[in-house]
Design a protein around this motif. Structure first.
Motif, PDB file in Angstrom:
ATOM      1  N   PHE A  73      40.022  35.164  49.731  1.00 13.23           N
ATOM      2  CA  PHE A  73      40.586  35.543  48.430  1.00 13.23           C
ATOM      3  C   PHE A  73      40.550  34.391  47.429  1.00 13.23           C
ATOM      4  CE2 PHE A  73      42.070  39.058  50.877  1.00 13.23           C
ATOM      5  CZ  PHE A  73      42.288  40.079  49.977  1.00 13.23           C
ATOM      6  N   ASN A  74      40.107  33.218  47.861  1.00 15.91           N
ATOM      7  CA  ASN A  74      40.044  32.077  46.959  1.00 15.91           C
ATOM      8  C   ASN A  74      38.615  31.625  46.693  1.00 15.91           C
ATOM      9  OD1 ASN A  74      42.851  31.851  46.721  1.00 15.91           O
ATOM     10  ND2 ASN A  74      42.999  30.674  48.620  1.00 15.91           N
ATOM     11  N   THR A  75      37.643  32.454  47.044  1.00 19.99           N
ATOM     12  CA  THR A  75      36.249  32.036  46.909  1.00 19.99           C
ATOM     13  C   THR A  75      35.748  32.086  45.477  1.00 19.99           C
ATOM     14  OG1 THR A  75      35.592  34.294  47.460  1.00 19.99           O
ATOM     15  CG2 THR A  75      35.599  32.667  49.254  1.00 19.99           C
ATOM     16  N   SER A  76      36.401  32.834  44.601  1.00 16.92           N
ATOM     17  CA  SER A  76      35.978  32.911  43.198  1.00 16.92           C
ATOM     18  C   SER A  76      37.078  32.377  42.301  1.00 16.92           C
ATOM     19  CB  SER A  76      35.651  34.357  42.807  1.00 16.92           C
ATOM     20  OG  SER A  76      34.571  34.841  43.568  1.00 16.92           O
ATOM     21  N   GLU A  77      36.672  31.860  41.193  1.00 15.53           N
ATOM     22  CA  GLU A  77      37.635  31.296  40.250  1.00 15.53           C
ATOM     23  C   GLU A  77      38.098  32.373  39.289  1.00 15.53           C
ATOM     24  OE1 GLU A  77      36.167  27.958  38.172  1.00 15.53           O
ATOM     25  OE2 GLU A  77      37.966  27.704  36.965  1.00 15.53           O
ATOM     26  N   LEU A  78      39.385  32.495  39.139  1.00 10.12           N
ATOM     27  CA  LEU A  78      39.961  33.505  38.251  1.00 10.12           C
ATOM     28  C   LEU A  78      40.220  32.922  36.875  1.00 10.12           C
ATOM     29  CD1 LEU A  78      42.542  35.183  40.627  1.00 10.12           C
ATOM     30  CD2 LEU A  78      40.332  36.073  39.935  1.00 10.12           C
ATOM     31  N   GLY A  79      40.127  33.770  35.879  1.00  9.68           N
ATOM     32  CA  GLY A  79      40.421  33.357  34.516  1.00  9.68           C
ATOM     33  C   GLY A  79      41.866  33.601  34.159  1.00  9.68           C
ATOM     34  N   ASP A  80      42.188  33.371  32.890  1.00  9.76           N
ATOM     35  CA  ASP A  80      43.550  33.591  32.411  1.00  9.76           C
ATOM     36  C   ASP A  80      43.768  35.062  32.093  1.00  9.76           C
ATOM     37  OD1 ASP A  80      44.004  30.883  32.624  1.00  9.76           O
ATOM     38  OD2 ASP A  80      43.243  30.512  30.575  1.00  9.76           O
ATOM     39  N   SER A  81      44.997  35.378  31.734  1.00 10.93           N
ATOM     40  CA  SER A  81      45.318  36.742  31.318  1.00 10.93           C
ATOM     41  C   SER A  81      44.488  37.092  30.086  1.00 10.93           C
ATOM     42  CB  SER A  81      46.804  36.861  30.994  1.00 10.93           C
ATOM     43  OG  SER A  81      47.553  36.505  32.128  1.00 10.93           O
ATOM     44  N   HIS A  82      44.176  38.376  29.940  1.00 21.18           N
ATOM     45  CA  HIS A  82      43.297  38.785  28.866  1.00 21.18           C
ATOM     46  C   HIS A  82      43.831  40.018  28.155  1.00 21.18           C
ATOM     47  CE1 HIS A  82      42.159  40.917  32.495  1.00 21.18           C
ATOM     48  NE2 HIS A  82      41.622  41.858  31.740  1.00 21.18           N
ATOM     49  N   LEU A  83      43.262  40.278  26.996  1.00 15.14           N
ATOM     50  CA  LEU A  83      43.690  41.381  26.142  1.00 15.14           C
ATOM     51  C   LEU A  83      42.580  42.404  26.026  1.00 15.14           C
ATOM     52  CD1 LEU A  83      45.868  42.383  24.058  1.00 15.14           C
ATOM     53  CD2 LEU A  83      44.542  41.186  22.327  1.00 15.14           C
ATOM     54  N   GLN A  84      42.936  43.681  26.191  1.00  8.44           N
ATOM     55  CA  GLN A  84      41.961  44.750  26.057  1.00  8.44           C
ATOM     56  C   GLN A  84      42.461  45.761  25.032  1.00  8.44           C
ATOM     57  OE1 GLN A  84      41.529  46.464  29.910  1.00  8.44           O
ATOM     58  NE2 GLN A  84      40.027  44.960  30.598  1.00  8.44           N
TER      59      GLN A  84
END
Length: 734
Positions: A721-732
């Protein structure tokens, strides 16, 4: 000591609801009592038994279905006045059948439950509670939850009256002067209330859907409430439908009489005021295969002999007497010559006749099922079917077993049930499976499943436990075919919601790492409430009057929590389960799109919640692998030649324990594969949801994830579950 009871059949009325049979009290103990009973066709009757024959005292057709029958009277006199609730009207009768009161409540909904104490009348519809004194309104209360039952008591024999409302939102509301003084949170949905008069003081019994019975003791003040579990739910007993207390043994101590939805009748000893720490002991247990509508302790058949008078959902009335007549119920025998009771005449209903068109519809549907033909909906094929039979059905979530319990009952025997679902469901257990023949038909192209269940003769009820998958939602439709051709085919539909494994709670753990979903748009508070009720079970039918509504839920399978906070134009959802947030986001977006509403969606993902979720589910996965390991050892140990105790004692204590638990391990192993596959599916969905919020597709990594799960190691799983880097919260913008 075990009770030995003999069955005596008194006759039958039409289909009945709970709390529709009462025994009229007498001035002399153990003197024969009269029975007052009302049914769903509006028949009200009073009868007694003389010389082994039914003597009808009063018989009348009131005009609408009877929802409750209660006994009361003026304080200090014999409480032998009968109050009958029917639709919006309450009528009162003397023990000889003379009507002395007709009271129109003018409520906006039909009466569902009633309690009478002296000049005080307490009545409830689905949501409205009203208190009357001498037929004058004292006050009302509007409840957001559905009111299941009502009871009232006077504290310490004073003029203070406390009203207890059993509500479907897993709470007991304590009212005084029509205002809520306290809310008692309970683990299960309450089903019935029973006040212990002249037995244990200010105490009330409450039965629940999980089979538990709790005794509540009210102190001098409304908030001084003590509770004690009288009957536990560890044995996974059926839901409680009725309760009574009566001195069956003749020792001056009241026994607890319990009727259940599956047809079980139980008798327990009750502790006295001085022996409150003594556990209740079961004296009697018998299964009658029909829902129990009412149980009453008293003396009807023979003077001087105690008995339990039982009313079934189908309308059958019989007694279980302590007098030995011909045969004991423990030998499955009954009195050979049952007594007869005539039904009251009622106005003919034009819908009673079954049309030939109904038979053609049923025949065509059954033929289509046999030929594996798909159908969009059973309901669409039965648009002309009439509804002349009362169906007793329920779909409830058992949070202990993590399964749904579907219960269907008719007042007449059933020949067949056809279940159609547009989602995948996993049948865990069918009660009394030996009485059914099951045929499964599937159409994967349309995601369409049919289960055709044939029943043996004289079977009135069907009960099934099944599991659902959160995120998959739709409906289950049941076509119920009575064995008698004079009755109509019945159809019932049951909704499976997206967050189907969540149940209502009243606490929220703020210390957990929480993911947040925020919505803003031109929606009203009632619209958002409706959307939430379509997504999550056990949401109150009525919206509260406060400006900002709060609802709390818990996942029965994993133990994660959910908070819903919403008002006009704003909604916020917080959960420690990322998949819950994902399901909510997808569902609410879809509903807003249907309304053509513009939504601003903001998600705030908590990184610590990922490890938190995996730790919650790891214990269950580890337990399944432990069962698998024990089963492997068990198979090896069964090959060992163990001839005597000496050989057995030479084994290691661990191996001795495995052999002693052989039956339990074998049963757990059969379930473990299904449970393990379910948890693997949950982790897989969580893995995809975890990266979906960043727009990363990880479908090609699922095989590697399953490999890690098969060789379960917590550190390896966290690495996945840590193999990819996550971004910040986003707006849609939708």
């Amino acid at each position: 000591m075990q009770l030995e009871l003999t069955r005596i059949n008194y006759g039958s009325v039409n289909t009945t609801l709970p709390n529709c049979l009462k025994l009229l009290p007498t001035r002399t103990p153990k003197k024969q009592q009269k029975i007052a009973v009302g049914d769903l066709d509006g028949n009200f009757q009073i009868f007694s038994v003389k010389a082994s024959e039914v003597q009808l005292t009063y018989q009348n057709y009131i005009g609408s279905k009877i929802s409750s029958v209660q006994i009361s009277g003026v304080e200090g006199t014999l409480l032998d006045k009968i109050f009958v609730a029917s639709d919006y009207v309450i009528k009162a009768f003397t023990k000889k059948g003379k009507m002395f009161l007709t009271f129109d409540t003018n409520l906006t909904e039909p009466l569902k439950s009633m309690f009478v104490s002296g000049a005080d009348l307490f009545i409830c519809g689905n949501h409205v509670y009203s208190h009357y004194r001498d037929c004058k309104e004292i006050g009302t209360y509007l409840c957001g939850d559905t009111i299941v039952d009502v009871a009232a008591l006077c504290l310490n024999n004073t003029n203070r009256i406390l009203t207890v409302l059993a509500c479907s939102g897993r709470v007991l509301r304590i009212l005084e002067n029509c205002r809520v003084r306290q809310i008692v949170e309970v683990d299960s949905v309450p089903t019935v209330l029973h006040v212990l008069k002249n037995v244990l003081g200010n105490r009330i019994l409450c039965g629940f859907t999980d089979g538990k019975i709790i005794l509540y003791n009210f102190g001098q003040f409304a908030r001084e409430i003590k509770q004690r579990t009288i009957v536990d739910a560890t044995s996974r007993t059926s839901a409680v439908t009725c309760i009574d207390t009566y001195d069956l043994l003749g020792d001056g101590v009241h026994s607890l009489i319990v009727g259940r939805r599956d047809g079980t009748i139980q008798v327990f000893t009750m502790a006295t005021d001085e022996d409150t720490d003594i556990e209740c002991r079961q004296l009697y247990n018998e299964l009658f295969l029909e829902s129990i509508s009412a149980v009453q302790g008293g003396c009807v058949f023979s003077q001087g002999w105690s008995e339990i008078v039982v009313l079934l959902f189908s309308g059958n009335i019989f007694g279980l007497t302590t007098q030995i007549i011909d045969a004991s119920l423990t030998n499955k025998e009954t009195v050979k010559k049952p007594l007869t009771l005539k039904n009251a005449k009622k106005v003919s209903d034009p819908n009673d006749a079954k049309t030939s068109n109904d038979e053609k519809i049923l025949t065509s549907l059954l033929e289509a099922t046999d030929m594996n033909q798909s159908s969009t909906s059973i309901q669409n094929k039965l648009t002309s079917a009439l509804s002349s039979i009362q169906v007793n059905d329920s779909l409830t979530l058992d949070k202990h077993d993590k399964t749904y319990n579907l219960f269907i009952e008719l007042p007449v025997p059933m020949s067949e049930i056809i279940l159609q679902s547009d989602i995948m469901i996993n049948i865990i257990k069918i009660e009394h499976e030996e009485h059914f023949t099951i045929k499964e038909v599937a159409d994967p192209q349309h995601n369409y499943f049919i289960r055709k269940i044939k029943l043996e003769e004289n079977i009135n009820s069907f009960e099934m436990k099944f599991q659902t998958i959160e995120g998959q939602y739709g409906s289950i439709e049941a076509l119920i075919v009575p064995s008698q051709t004079t009755h109509n085919v019945q159809t019932k539909s049951y909704t499976i919601r997206p967050l189907s494994l969540h149940f209502r709670s009243h606490k929220f753990d703020m210390s957990r790492p929480l993911n947040v979903l925020s919505l803003k748009g031109l929606f009203s508070q009632s619209e958002m409430h409706h959307w939430i009720s379509q997504c999550i079970p056990e949401v109150p039918e009525r919206l509260s009057t406060i400006e900002v509504s709060h609802l709390y839920f818990e996942n029965s399978l994993i133990g994660t929590v959910l908070e819903c906070k919403y008002s006009k134009g704003n909604a916020e959802f917080r959960s420690d389960n990322l998949s819950t947030i994902s399901i909510l986001k997808d569902f609410l977006t879809k509903e807003a799109t249907k309304k053509r509403l513009r939504l601003e969606i903001i998600t705030d993902i908590s990184e610590p919640s990922v490890a938190h979720f995996l730790r919650l589910i790891s214990d269950s996965i580890t337990y399944c692998f432990k069962i698998k390991k024990e089963y492997t050892f068990l198979q090896a140990l069964l090959q060992v030649d163990i001839r005597n105790d000496s050989d057995f004692n030479s084994l290691m204590p661990e191996y001795q324990s495995i052999l002693k638990k052989r039956t339990q391990i074998e049963e757990d192993f059969k379930k473990s594969k299904i449970i393990l596959d379910k948890y693997f599916g949950i982790v897989t969905d969580f893995y995809m949801d975890r990266f979906k919020f960043n727009g990363v597709i990880v479908r090609d990594k699922i095989p590697k994830l399953l490999e890690v799960l098969q060789n379960f190691n917590m550190n390896d799983l966290l690495d996945m579950f840590n193999t990819s880097e996550l971004g910040d919260s986003h707006l849609q913008i939708v």
